[in-house]
Scaffold this motif. Structure first.
Motif, PDB file in Angstrom:
ATOM      1  N   LEU A  41      50.908  18.284 -51.657  1.00 55.31           N
ATOM      2  CA  LEU A  41      51.917  18.141 -50.351  1.00 55.31           C
ATOM      3  C   LEU A  41      53.391  17.797 -50.747  1.00 55.31           C
ATOM      4  O   LEU A  41      54.345  18.120 -50.208  1.00 55.31           O
ATOM      5  CB  LEU A  41      51.369  16.707 -49.646  1.00 55.31           C
ATOM      6  CG  LEU A  41      50.140  16.849 -48.721  1.00 55.31           C
ATOM      7  CD1 LEU A  41      49.581  15.407 -48.293  1.00 55.31           C
ATOM      8  CD2 LEU A  41      50.273  17.978 -47.892  1.00 55.31           C
ATOM      9  N   THR A  44      54.721  21.113 -51.445  1.00 61.41           N
ATOM     10  CA  THR A  44      55.099  21.834 -49.991  1.00 61.41           C
ATOM     11  C   THR A  44      56.186  21.343 -49.393  1.00 61.41           C
ATOM     12  O   THR A  44      56.791  21.935 -48.640  1.00 61.41           O
ATOM     13  CB  THR A  44      53.622  21.700 -49.506  1.00 61.41           C
ATOM     14  OG1 THR A  44      52.614  22.166 -49.986  1.00 61.41           O
ATOM     15  CG2 THR A  44      53.641  22.526 -48.045  1.00 61.41           C
ATOM     16  N   LEU A  54      53.517  22.153 -42.258  1.00 65.17           N
ATOM     17  CA  LEU A  54      52.754  20.907 -42.402  1.00 65.17           C
ATOM     18  C   LEU A  54      52.713  20.046 -41.036  1.00 65.17           C
ATOM     19  O   LEU A  54      51.806  19.639 -40.370  1.00 65.17           O
ATOM     20  CB  LEU A  54      52.836  19.978 -43.392  1.00 65.17           C
ATOM     21  CG  LEU A  54      52.280  20.435 -45.086  1.00 65.17           C
ATOM     22  CD1 LEU A  54      53.033  19.422 -45.789  1.00 65.17           C
ATOM     23  CD2 LEU A  54      51.172  20.450 -44.872  1.00 65.17           C
ATOM     24  N   TRP A  58      49.673  19.511 -38.494  1.00 69.67           N
ATOM     25  CA  TRP A  58      49.429  18.035 -37.923  1.00 69.67           C
ATOM     26  C   TRP A  58      49.528  18.050 -36.435  1.00 69.67           C
ATOM     27  O   TRP A  58      48.658  17.390 -35.874  1.00 69.67           O
ATOM     28  CB  TRP A  58      50.442  17.137 -38.577  1.00 69.67           C
ATOM     29  CG  TRP A  58      50.292  15.624 -37.979  1.00 69.67           C
ATOM     30  CD1 TRP A  58      49.540  14.642 -38.569  1.00 69.67           C
ATOM     31  CD2 TRP A  58      51.280  14.938 -37.292  1.00 69.67           C
ATOM     32  NE1 TRP A  58      49.706  13.575 -37.823  1.00 69.67           N
ATOM     33  CE2 TRP A  58      50.696  13.840 -36.933  1.00 69.67           C
ATOM     34  CE3 TRP A  58      52.472  15.559 -36.637  1.00 69.67           C
ATOM     35  CZ2 TRP A  58      51.600  12.890 -36.280  1.00 69.67           C
ATOM     36  CZ3 TRP A  58      52.994  14.488 -35.803  1.00 69.67           C
ATOM     37  CH2 TRP A  58      52.599  13.247 -35.553  1.00 69.67           C
TER      38      TRP A  58
END
Length: 81
Positions: A41, A44, A54, A58
């Motif tokens: 993460l 990213t 992301l 989400w």
């Protein structure tokens, strides 16, 4: 509760358990070449496109997990009669 719902809960529990186990093993053995979820993460999130991707994932997950079959609790009573 329907049988397929119980299977779904079991599958989600197994997936989250595997995810947490992977993260825990990765944090306990930092010299291995397998990246942890936090490292993936972090890589990213370094790029703006990754942050947007992301965020979109989400929102999509939140909609499908919580809002899609949700009934507003403060809605007034329906038409009488």
């Amino acid at each position: 509760m329907p049988h397929h719902a119980q299977i779904g809960y079991i599958v989600w529990a197994i997936l989250f358990a595997a995810l947490f186990a992977w993260e825990g093993i990765g944090l306990l053995h930092p010299v291995d070449s397998y990246p942890t979820l936090s490292q993936a993460l972090g890589a990213t999130m370094r790029h703006q496109f990754g942050r947007w991707a992301l965020f979109t994932a989400w929102l999509w997950f939140g909609w499908h997990a919580f809002v899609q079959n949700w009934h507003f609790l403060l809605r007034g009573p329906g038409p009488v009669g």
